[in-house]
Scaffold this active site. Structure first.
Site, PDB file in Angstrom:
ATOM      1  N   LYS A   1       1.198   4.227  -2.922  1.00  0.00           N
ATOM      2  CA  LYS A   1       0.862   5.629  -2.666  1.00  0.00           C
ATOM      3  C   LYS A   1       2.078   6.545  -2.765  1.00  0.00           C
ATOM      4  O   LYS A   1       1.950   7.716  -3.151  1.00  0.00           O
ATOM      5  CB  LYS A   1       0.196   5.760  -1.293  1.00  0.00           C
ATOM      6  CG  LYS A   1      -1.179   5.115  -1.222  1.00  0.00           C
ATOM      7  CD  LYS A   1      -2.154   5.721  -2.223  1.00  0.00           C
ATOM      8  CE  LYS A   1      -3.578   5.263  -2.002  1.00  0.00           C
ATOM      9  NZ  LYS A   1      -4.535   5.879  -2.945  1.00  0.00           N
TER      10      LYS A   1
ATOM     11  N   TYR B   1       0.828  -1.203   0.000  1.00  0.00           N
ATOM     12  CA  TYR B   1       0.000   0.000   0.000  1.00  0.00           C
ATOM     13  C   TYR B   1       0.866   1.259   0.000  1.00  0.00           C
ATOM     14  O   TYR B   1       0.654   2.187  -0.789  1.00  0.00           O
ATOM     15  CB  TYR B   1      -0.924  -0.019   1.222  1.00  0.00           C
ATOM     16  CG  TYR B   1      -1.892   1.134   1.287  1.00  0.00           C
ATOM     17  CD1 TYR B   1      -2.936   1.247   0.371  1.00  0.00           C
ATOM     18  CD2 TYR B   1      -1.788   2.110   2.279  1.00  0.00           C
ATOM     19  CE1 TYR B   1      -3.838   2.295   0.426  1.00  0.00           C
ATOM     20  CE2 TYR B   1      -2.693   3.157   2.351  1.00  0.00           C
ATOM     21  CZ  TYR B   1      -3.711   3.249   1.427  1.00  0.00           C
ATOM     22  OH  TYR B   1      -4.602   4.301   1.491  1.00  0.00           O
TER      23      TYR B   1
END
Length: 257
Positions: A169, A165
């Protein structure tokens, strides 16, 4: 990809002052953003990938508050779907002024070979999806346009199992800075909003009550953010007061990081 609107009820640039596309707009932070932008006067194209019922709930809520919205299905990781999303939104409303890329997934996965399927899934949606959505936004927006991507403040924490994740990002934030430079001279801003922990299904999924309580206390304000907290920051960037903010990452996190 199938848009959920009636062409007979589509609007043109003369009747719709401004138009926003919100990917992942069917629930959570995306839904709050869609509803806030509608309240700000935007006609909103609510993109969703699979949950049509939730998308139509979002549209219904906007319409109940006298706003304008349509639901458009499509996977942000699929180039044809993303291209069709922009074309369908323009067909319905006549123009596109603001694009908010909120679609995302967050499986917890340690950094090892067994996690590769989760890694590929996160990259496909969060990073490839951002690359495609931002690219289409760059093609369709004109002077005064606003492009806003959702990142995360957890980048600064480096929690175990957040590797895929965080990697996705961090890549999104890199794309934002590069695109801002690529759009030099066109009068279009490109920014990211990086929420801290926000009380959504995406956040609660897979966490124990103890983990949730621990994370809640990390910010000096000692509460989870709400989707509306994040929608307010997006509203600022999309509105007239955000015109001089460009190539920035706004960390809306209550002091979490």
């Amino acid at each position: 990809m199938s848009p959920s609107f009636d062409p007979e009820h589509s609007m043109n640039a003369n009747t719709t002052p401004k138009v926003a596309i919100v990917t992942g707009g069917s629930r959570g932070i995306g839904r709050a953003i869609a509803q806030r932008l509608a309240a700000d006067g935007f006609a909103v194209a609510v993109n969703y990938v699979g949950n049509a019922a939730k998308a139509h709930e979002t549209v219904a809520a906007i319409e109940a508050a006298n706003g304008k919205a349509i639901a458009i299905q499509g996977d942000v990781g699929n180039p044809a779907d993303v291209a069709a999303l922009f074309e369908d939104a323009k067909q319905a409303f006549g123009r596109i002024d603001v694009v908010v890329n909120s679609a995302g997934v967050m499986p917890m996965a340690p950094i090892n070979e067994a996690s590769l399927p989760d890694f590929d899934k996160v990259i496909a949606t969060n990073l490839r999806g951002a690359f495609l959505v931002l690219g289409q936004a760059a093609e369709h927006l004109g002077e005064g346009g606003r492009i806003i991507a959702l990142s995360t403040s957890v980048i600064a924490k480096s929690f175990p199992s957040y590797g895929p994740y965080i990697a996705s990002k961090a890549g999104v934030e890199g794309l934002v800075h590069v695109l801002a430079n690529e759009l030099r001279g066109r009068g279009i801003t490109v920014n990211a909003v990086a929420p801290g922990p926000v009380g959504t299904d995406l956040f609660f999924n897979g966490k124990t009550p103890e983990q949730i309580d621990q994370i809640t206390k990390l910010a000096p304000l000692q509460r989870l953010g709400t989707p509306e907290d994040i929608a307010s920051v997006v509203s600022f960037l999309a509105g007239p007061d955000g015109a001089w903010v460009n190539s920035q990452v706004l960390r809306a996190n209550g002091g979490f990081a």
